[in-house]
Motif scaffolding. Structure first.
Motif, PDB file in Angstrom:
ATOM      1  N   ARG A 147      -7.480  34.650 -45.636  1.00  0.00           N
ATOM      2  CA  ARG A 147      -8.063  35.478 -46.598  1.00  0.00           C
ATOM      3  C   ARG A 147      -7.320  35.819 -47.728  1.00  0.00           C
ATOM      4  O   ARG A 147      -5.927  35.916 -47.592  1.00  0.00           O
ATOM      5  CB  ARG A 147      -8.814  36.570 -45.976  1.00  0.00           C
ATOM      6  CG  ARG A 147      -9.818  36.473 -44.985  1.00  0.00           C
ATOM      7  CD  ARG A 147     -10.418  37.737 -44.345  1.00  0.00           C
ATOM      8  NE  ARG A 147     -11.326  37.559 -43.379  1.00  0.00           N
ATOM      9  CZ  ARG A 147     -11.008  37.575 -42.233  1.00  0.00           C
ATOM     10  NH1 ARG A 147     -10.091  37.530 -41.792  1.00  0.00           N
ATOM     11  NH2 ARG A 147     -12.206  37.234 -41.331  1.00  0.00           N
ATOM     12  N   GLU A 151      -9.206  40.477 -49.774  1.00  0.00           N
ATOM     13  CA  GLU A 151     -10.201  40.491 -48.825  1.00  0.00           C
ATOM     14  C   GLU A 151      -9.577  40.817 -47.445  1.00  0.00           C
ATOM     15  O   GLU A 151     -10.384  41.386 -46.763  1.00  0.00           O
ATOM     16  CB  GLU A 151     -10.584  39.016 -48.821  1.00  0.00           C
ATOM     17  CG  GLU A 151     -11.254  38.484 -50.057  1.00  0.00           C
ATOM     18  CD  GLU A 151     -10.434  38.259 -51.134  1.00  0.00           C
ATOM     19  OE1 GLU A 151     -10.930  38.200 -52.273  1.00  0.00           O
ATOM     20  OE2 GLU A 151      -9.234  38.254 -51.140  1.00  0.00           O
ATOM     21  N   ARG A 155     -11.151  43.753 -44.872  1.00  0.00           N
ATOM     22  CA  ARG A 155     -11.497  43.320 -43.507  1.00  0.00           C
ATOM     23  C   ARG A 155     -10.732  44.407 -42.737  1.00  0.00           C
ATOM     24  O   ARG A 155     -11.379  44.817 -41.669  1.00  0.00           O
ATOM     25  CB  ARG A 155     -11.014  42.010 -43.401  1.00  0.00           C
ATOM     26  CG  ARG A 155     -11.147  41.602 -42.029  1.00  0.00           C
ATOM     27  CD  ARG A 155     -12.688  41.505 -41.551  1.00  0.00           C
ATOM     28  NE  ARG A 155     -13.189  40.092 -41.745  1.00  0.00           N
ATOM     29  CZ  ARG A 155     -14.161  39.731 -41.210  1.00  0.00           C
ATOM     30  NH1 ARG A 155     -14.934  40.415 -40.428  1.00  0.00           N
ATOM     31  NH2 ARG A 155     -14.555  38.440 -41.382  1.00  0.00           N
ATOM     32  N   TRP A 156      -9.501  44.540 -42.840  1.00  0.00           N
ATOM     33  CA  TRP A 156      -8.663  45.562 -42.329  1.00  0.00           C
ATOM     34  C   TRP A 156      -9.300  47.055 -42.422  1.00  0.00           C
ATOM     35  O   TRP A 156      -9.399  47.721 -41.108  1.00  0.00           O
ATOM     36  CB  TRP A 156      -7.297  45.751 -42.595  1.00  0.00           C
ATOM     37  CG  TRP A 156      -6.289  46.434 -41.952  1.00  0.00           C
ATOM     38  CD1 TRP A 156      -5.918  46.421 -40.670  1.00  0.00           C
ATOM     39  CD2 TRP A 156      -6.192  47.747 -42.481  1.00  0.00           C
ATOM     40  NE1 TRP A 156      -5.054  47.346 -40.472  1.00  0.00           N
ATOM     41  CE2 TRP A 156      -5.240  48.562 -41.365  1.00  0.00           C
ATOM     42  CE3 TRP A 156      -6.220  48.786 -43.655  1.00  0.00           C
ATOM     43  CZ2 TRP A 156      -4.516  49.761 -41.737  1.00  0.00           C
ATOM     44  CZ3 TRP A 156      -5.821  49.859 -43.798  1.00  0.00           C
ATOM     45  CH2 TRP A 156      -5.052  50.455 -42.879  1.00  0.00           C
ATOM     46  N   SER A 157      -9.533  47.304 -43.290  1.00  0.00           N
ATOM     47  CA  SER A 157     -10.024  48.691 -43.369  1.00  0.00           C
ATOM     48  C   SER A 157     -11.409  48.907 -43.011  1.00  0.00           C
ATOM     49  O   SER A 157     -11.689  50.212 -42.619  1.00  0.00           O
ATOM     50  CB  SER A 157     -10.075  49.141 -45.100  1.00  0.00           C
ATOM     51  OG  SER A 157     -11.040  48.608 -45.861  1.00  0.00           O
ATOM     52  N   THR A 158     -12.412  48.102 -42.811  1.00  0.00           N
ATOM     53  CA  THR A 158     -13.761  48.078 -42.165  1.00  0.00           C
ATOM     54  C   THR A 158     -13.709  47.840 -40.660  1.00  0.00           C
ATOM     55  O   THR A 158     -14.643  48.069 -40.074  1.00  0.00           O
ATOM     56  CB  THR A 158     -14.632  47.075 -42.910  1.00  0.00           C
ATOM     57  OG1 THR A 158     -14.105  45.781 -42.890  1.00  0.00           O
ATOM     58  CG2 THR A 158     -14.796  47.679 -44.306  1.00  0.00           C
ATOM     59  N   ASP A 159     -12.552  47.243 -40.091  1.00  0.00           N
ATOM     60  CA  ASP A 159     -12.635  46.985 -38.755  1.00  0.00           C
ATOM     61  C   ASP A 159     -12.311  48.260 -37.918  1.00  0.00           C
ATOM     62  O   ASP A 159     -11.590  49.012 -38.299  1.00  0.00           O
ATOM     63  CB  ASP A 159     -11.453  45.998 -38.359  1.00  0.00           C
ATOM     64  CG  ASP A 159     -12.162  44.625 -38.608  1.00  0.00           C
ATOM     65  OD1 ASP A 159     -13.078  44.395 -38.863  1.00  0.00           O
ATOM     66  OD2 ASP A 159     -11.078  43.562 -38.759  1.00  0.00           O
TER      67      ASP A 159
END
Length: 159
Positions: A147, A151, A155-159
Protein backbone atom coordinates in the motif's frame (compact mmCIF):
# COMPACT_ATOMS: atom_id res chain seq x y z
CA UNK A 1 -21.23 5.45 -6.44
CA UNK A 2 -23.76 5.06 -9.22
CA UNK A 3 -21.07 4.15 -11.75
CA UNK A 4 -19.36 1.80 -9.32
CA UNK A 5 -22.56 -0.19 -8.94
CA UNK A 6 -22.84 -0.87 -12.68
CA UNK A 7 -21.66 -4.09 -14.31
CA UNK A 8 -18.42 -2.44 -15.49
CA UNK A 9 -17.26 -5.51 -17.42
CA UNK A 10 -20.27 -5.17 -19.72
CA UNK A 11 -19.40 -3.64 -23.10
CA UNK A 12 -22.82 -1.97 -23.16
CA UNK A 13 -22.16 -0.23 -19.82
CA UNK A 14 -18.72 0.88 -21.02
CA UNK A 15 -20.20 2.41 -24.17
CA UNK A 16 -22.91 4.14 -22.13
CA UNK A 17 -20.29 5.60 -19.80
CA UNK A 18 -18.43 7.05 -22.77
CA UNK A 19 -21.53 8.37 -24.54
CA UNK A 20 -23.37 9.81 -21.53
CA UNK A 21 -20.20 11.05 -19.85
CA UNK A 22 -19.15 12.90 -23.00
CA UNK A 23 -22.65 14.29 -23.49
CA UNK A 24 -22.79 15.55 -19.89
CA UNK A 25 -19.35 17.17 -20.17
CA UNK A 26 -20.18 18.94 -23.43
CA UNK A 27 -23.68 20.03 -22.42
CA UNK A 28 -22.46 21.42 -19.10
CA UNK A 29 -19.63 23.35 -20.79
CA UNK A 30 -21.80 24.92 -23.52
CA UNK A 31 -23.71 27.54 -21.49
CA UNK A 32 -20.53 29.14 -20.20
CA UNK A 33 -19.13 29.32 -23.73
CA UNK A 34 -22.25 30.86 -25.26
CA UNK A 35 -22.89 33.63 -22.72
CA UNK A 36 -21.37 37.07 -23.40
CA UNK A 37 -21.99 38.65 -19.98
CA UNK A 38 -18.81 38.11 -17.86
CA UNK A 39 -20.73 37.97 -14.58
CA UNK A 40 -23.16 35.38 -15.89
CA UNK A 41 -20.35 33.46 -17.58
CA UNK A 42 -18.58 33.21 -14.23
CA UNK A 43 -21.74 31.87 -12.62
CA UNK A 44 -22.47 29.21 -15.24
CA UNK A 45 -18.89 28.63 -16.37
CA UNK A 46 -16.68 25.65 -15.78
CA UNK A 47 -13.89 27.33 -13.83
CA UNK A 48 -12.41 25.13 -11.12
CA UNK A 49 -12.25 28.02 -8.64
CA UNK A 50 -14.93 28.36 -7.33
CA UNK A 51 -16.31 24.99 -8.42
CA UNK A 52 -19.89 25.46 -9.55
CA UNK A 53 -22.46 22.92 -10.67
CA UNK A 54 -21.47 23.26 -14.35
CA UNK A 55 -17.83 22.58 -13.46
CA UNK A 56 -18.79 19.55 -11.37
CA UNK A 57 -20.99 18.17 -14.15
CA UNK A 58 -18.27 18.72 -16.75
CA UNK A 59 -15.53 16.99 -14.77
CA UNK A 60 -17.85 14.18 -13.65
CA UNK A 61 -18.90 13.55 -17.24
CA UNK A 62 -15.29 13.62 -18.38
CA UNK A 63 -14.34 11.17 -15.63
CA UNK A 64 -17.15 8.79 -16.58
CA UNK A 65 -16.16 8.95 -20.26
CA UNK A 66 -12.50 8.33 -19.43
CA UNK A 67 -13.47 5.42 -17.17
CA UNK A 68 -15.55 3.90 -19.98
CA UNK A 69 -12.66 4.20 -22.44
CA UNK A 70 -10.13 2.68 -20.04
CA UNK A 71 -12.48 -0.19 -19.19
CA UNK A 72 -13.08 -0.83 -22.90
CA UNK A 73 -9.37 -0.96 -23.73
CA UNK A 74 -8.32 -2.80 -20.57
CA UNK A 75 -8.07 -6.22 -22.28
CA UNK A 76 -5.54 -4.73 -24.72
CA UNK A 77 -3.71 -3.03 -21.85
CA UNK A 78 -3.39 -6.34 -20.02
CA UNK A 79 -1.91 -8.01 -23.10
CA UNK A 80 0.74 -5.29 -23.42
CA UNK A 81 1.61 -5.22 -19.71
CA UNK A 82 0.46 -1.61 -19.31
CA UNK A 83 -2.38 -2.59 -16.98
CA UNK A 84 -0.01 -3.05 -14.03
CA UNK A 85 1.59 0.35 -14.67
CA UNK A 86 -1.83 1.99 -14.68
CA UNK A 87 -3.08 0.03 -11.65
CA UNK A 88 -0.09 0.96 -9.48
CA UNK A 89 -1.16 4.58 -8.87
CA UNK A 90 -4.66 3.38 -8.01
CA UNK A 91 -3.25 1.52 -5.01
CA UNK A 92 -1.83 4.81 -3.74
CA UNK A 93 -4.66 7.19 -4.56
CA UNK A 94 -4.82 8.90 -1.15
CA UNK A 95 -1.05 9.37 -1.02
CA UNK A 96 -0.99 10.68 -4.60
CA UNK A 97 -3.86 13.04 -3.89
CA UNK A 98 -2.00 14.52 -0.92
CA UNK A 99 1.22 14.63 -2.94
CA UNK A 100 -0.44 16.43 -5.83
CA UNK A 101 -1.72 19.07 -3.42
CA UNK A 102 1.57 19.47 -1.52
CA UNK A 103 4.08 18.95 -4.32
CA UNK A 104 2.14 19.84 -7.45
CA UNK A 105 0.06 22.76 -6.28
CA UNK A 106 2.74 23.82 -3.78
CA UNK A 107 5.36 24.02 -6.52
CA UNK A 108 3.05 26.02 -8.78
CA UNK A 109 2.27 28.34 -5.87
CA UNK A 110 5.98 28.76 -5.06
CA UNK A 111 6.83 29.74 -8.64
CA UNK A 112 3.84 32.06 -8.85
CA UNK A 113 1.90 30.10 -11.49
CA UNK A 114 -1.20 29.30 -9.44
CA UNK A 115 -2.71 32.68 -10.27
CA UNK A 116 -4.73 31.57 -13.29
CA UNK A 117 -1.99 32.48 -15.77
CA UNK A 118 -1.47 28.93 -17.04
CA UNK A 119 -3.05 28.02 -20.35
CA UNK A 120 -5.14 24.85 -20.68
CA UNK A 121 -2.27 23.33 -22.67
CA UNK A 122 0.19 24.05 -19.88
CA UNK A 123 -2.18 22.64 -17.27
CA UNK A 124 -2.64 19.53 -19.38
CA UNK A 125 1.14 19.18 -19.73
CA UNK A 126 1.70 19.49 -15.97
CA UNK A 127 -1.09 16.97 -15.38
CA UNK A 128 0.37 14.46 -17.82
CA UNK A 129 3.78 14.86 -16.21
CA UNK A 130 2.35 14.23 -12.76
CA UNK A 131 0.42 11.19 -14.03
CA UNK A 132 3.55 9.74 -15.65
CA UNK A 133 5.59 10.34 -12.50
CA UNK A 134 2.78 8.80 -10.42
CA UNK A 135 2.78 5.66 -12.57
CA UNK A 136 6.53 5.20 -12.25
CA UNK A 137 6.67 5.99 -8.54
CA UNK A 138 3.61 3.83 -7.84
CA UNK A 139 5.19 0.90 -9.65
CA UNK A 140 8.47 1.35 -7.76
CA UNK A 141 6.66 1.70 -4.43
CA UNK A 142 4.77 -1.55 -5.12
CA UNK A 143 8.08 -3.38 -5.21
CA UNK A 144 8.63 -2.54 -1.54
CA UNK A 145 5.14 -2.19 -0.09
CA UNK A 146 1.62 -3.37 -0.80
CA UNK A 147 0.00 0.00 0.00
CA UNK A 148 0.94 3.64 -0.30
CA UNK A 149 2.22 5.42 2.83
CA UNK A 150 -1.04 7.19 3.67
CA UNK A 151 -3.07 4.10 2.78
CA UNK A 152 -0.89 2.05 5.16
CA UNK A 153 -1.31 4.68 7.87
CA UNK A 154 -5.09 4.63 7.42
CA UNK A 155 -5.11 0.82 7.56
CA UNK A 156 -2.90 0.81 10.66
CA UNK A 157 -5.00 3.43 12.44
CA UNK A 158 -8.26 1.56 11.84
CA UNK A 159 -7.04 -1.95 12.73
Amino acid sequence: MWAGRRQLTSRRVQIHLVIWGTAAAILAALPGMLVQDPDLAELIGTNAIPPGSFYLTTVSGSALAATGVVLAISPALEKTGLAEWLAAPGRHSLSLYALHILLGMGTLEAIGRLDGSLSPTQIFGYSLGFCALSMVMGWVWNIFAKRGPLEALMRWSTD
